[in-house]
Design an enzyme around this catalytic site. Structure first.
Site, PDB file in Angstrom:
ATOM      1  CG  HIS A 178      -2.095  -1.042   1.231  1.00  0.00           C
ATOM      2  ND1 HIS A 178      -2.247  -1.826   2.921  1.00  0.00           N
ATOM      3  CD2 HIS A 178      -2.594  -1.098   0.352  1.00  0.00           C
ATOM      4  CE1 HIS A 178      -2.795  -3.111   2.034  1.00  0.00           C
ATOM      5  NE2 HIS A 178      -3.695  -2.458   1.083  1.00  0.00           N
TER       6      HIS A 178
ATOM      7  CE  LYS B 173     -11.467  -7.077   2.239  1.00  0.00           C
ATOM      8  NZ  LYS B 173     -10.103  -7.372   2.087  1.00  0.00           N
TER       9      LYS B 173
ATOM     10  NE  ARG C  80      -2.865  -8.199  -3.661  1.00  0.00           N
ATOM     11  CZ  ARG C  80      -3.301  -8.652  -2.769  1.00  0.00           C
ATOM     12  NH1 ARG C  80      -2.379  -8.316  -1.895  1.00  0.00           N
ATOM     13  NH2 ARG C  80      -4.882  -8.639  -2.977  1.00  0.00           N
TER      14      ARG C  80
ATOM     15  CB  SER D 235      -3.908  -6.500   5.004  1.00  0.00           C
ATOM     16  OG  SER D 235      -3.619  -5.324   4.242  1.00  0.00           O
TER      17      SER D 235
HETATM   18  O1  PNS Z   1      -9.352  -2.736   0.869  1.00  0.00           O
HETATM   19  P1  PNS Z   1     -10.062  -3.657   0.336  1.00  0.00           P
HETATM   20  O2  PNS Z   1     -11.699  -4.274   0.506  1.00  0.00           O
HETATM   21  O3  PNS Z   1     -10.220  -3.332  -1.407  1.00  0.00           O
HETATM   22  O4  PNS Z   1     -11.700  -1.913   0.622  1.00  0.00           O
HETATM   23  C1  PNS Z   1     -12.953  -2.591  -0.128  1.00  0.00           C
HETATM   24  C2  PNS Z   1     -13.233  -0.619  -0.285  1.00  0.00           C
HETATM   25  C3  PNS Z   1     -13.773   0.061   1.313  1.00  0.00           C
HETATM   26  C4  PNS Z   1     -12.696   0.904  -0.592  1.00  0.00           C
HETATM   27  C5  PNS Z   1     -14.669  -0.800  -0.363  1.00  0.00           C
HETATM   28  O5  PNS Z   1     -15.840  -2.010   0.192  1.00  0.00           O
HETATM   29  C6  PNS Z   1     -15.226   0.509  -0.988  1.00  0.00           C
HETATM   30  O6  PNS Z   1     -15.877   0.774  -1.588  1.00  0.00           O
HETATM   31  N1  PNS Z   1     -16.530   0.049   0.256  1.00  0.00           N
HETATM   32  C7  PNS Z   1     -17.365   1.492   0.378  1.00  0.00           C
HETATM   33  C8  PNS Z   1     -18.904   1.180   0.309  1.00  0.00           C
HETATM   34  C9  PNS Z   1     -18.846   1.213  -1.963  1.00  0.00           C
HETATM   35  O7  PNS Z   1     -19.039   2.118  -1.869  1.00  0.00           O
HETATM   36  N2  PNS Z   1     -19.586  -0.167  -2.686  1.00  0.00           N
HETATM   37  C10 PNS Z   1     -19.569   0.033  -3.319  1.00  0.00           C
HETATM   38  C11 PNS Z   1     -18.516  -0.391  -4.579  1.00  0.00           C
HETATM   39  S1  PNS Z   1     -18.960  -1.972  -5.431  1.00  0.00           S
END
Ligand code: PNS
Length: 159
Positions: free
Chosen positions: A17, A41, A90, A128
């Site tokens: 990151h 998660k 990745r 992570s």
């Molecule tokens: O570390 P991650 O799992 O890639 O993070 C995911 C995250 C937090 C960026 C994603 O779950 C997110 O954008 N959550 C907010 C809710 C949202 O906008 N969902 C619609 C996107 S399809």
């Protein structure tokens, strides 16, 4: 002013990151690292801990800010008057999930663009969840997370 949002769970932030944050900071005037919650998660580190770790790691980067968000990512992006989401890729295995998210975000907000940056090869195996697993079982996570937060992370993960 070109502003990008780099969203993620960052549970915890890894060297992979950090690599994406540094490279984005060279391309954009401002990078806002957005600490969110993936609804599928459950995080080990609290939102506050995850934000503080990234703040500590990026304090020497003047154009990087760190914030948490809840709700839709695209709403946060609009609130910050940004129109670019940066994500790291990745391997092929990341593609399907990222493609789905980018496509949904595009449908919700067509003016917001998602761009992908290839994670540096040396961190291609890193995640992570790997850090949490190795740390929890007492393995060495020294080269996996930035040095300045190593002890804090080890302490929390140690059984
Ligand atoms: O570390 P991650 O799992 O890639 O993070 C995911 C995250 C937090 C960026 C994603 O779950 C997110 O954008 N959550 C907010 C809710 C949202 O906008 N969902 C619609 C996107 S399809």
């Amino acid at each position: 002013m070109k502003i990008c949002i780099y969203p993620g769970s960052f549970d915890p932030v890894t060297n992979g990151h950090y690599d994406i944050i540094k490279r984005s900071a060279q391309l954009f005037d401002k990078v806002i690292v957005a600490v969110g919650q993936n609804s599928s998660k459950k995080t080990v580190f609290s939102t506050e801990e995850r934000v503080q770790f990234i703040k500590k790691v990026t304090e020497h980067l003047p154009n990087v800010e760190v914030e948490s968000f809840s709700g839709l990512l695209v709403d946060f992006v609009k609130e910050k008057r940004a129109n670019v989401i940066v994500k790291g890729l990745r391997a092929v295995s990341d593609f399907e999930y990222e493609f789905q998210m980018a496509s949904m975000n595009h449908k919700l907000a067509p003016n917001i663009e998602t761009i992908f940056m290839m994670t540096s090869i040396k961190y291609s195996y890193l995640s992570s969840s790997i850090v949490r697993e190795v740390g929890r079982l007492g393995g060495c996570i020294q080269s996996l997370v930035p040095e300045v937060i190593l002890e804090d992370i080890q302490e929390k993960l140690r059984p």
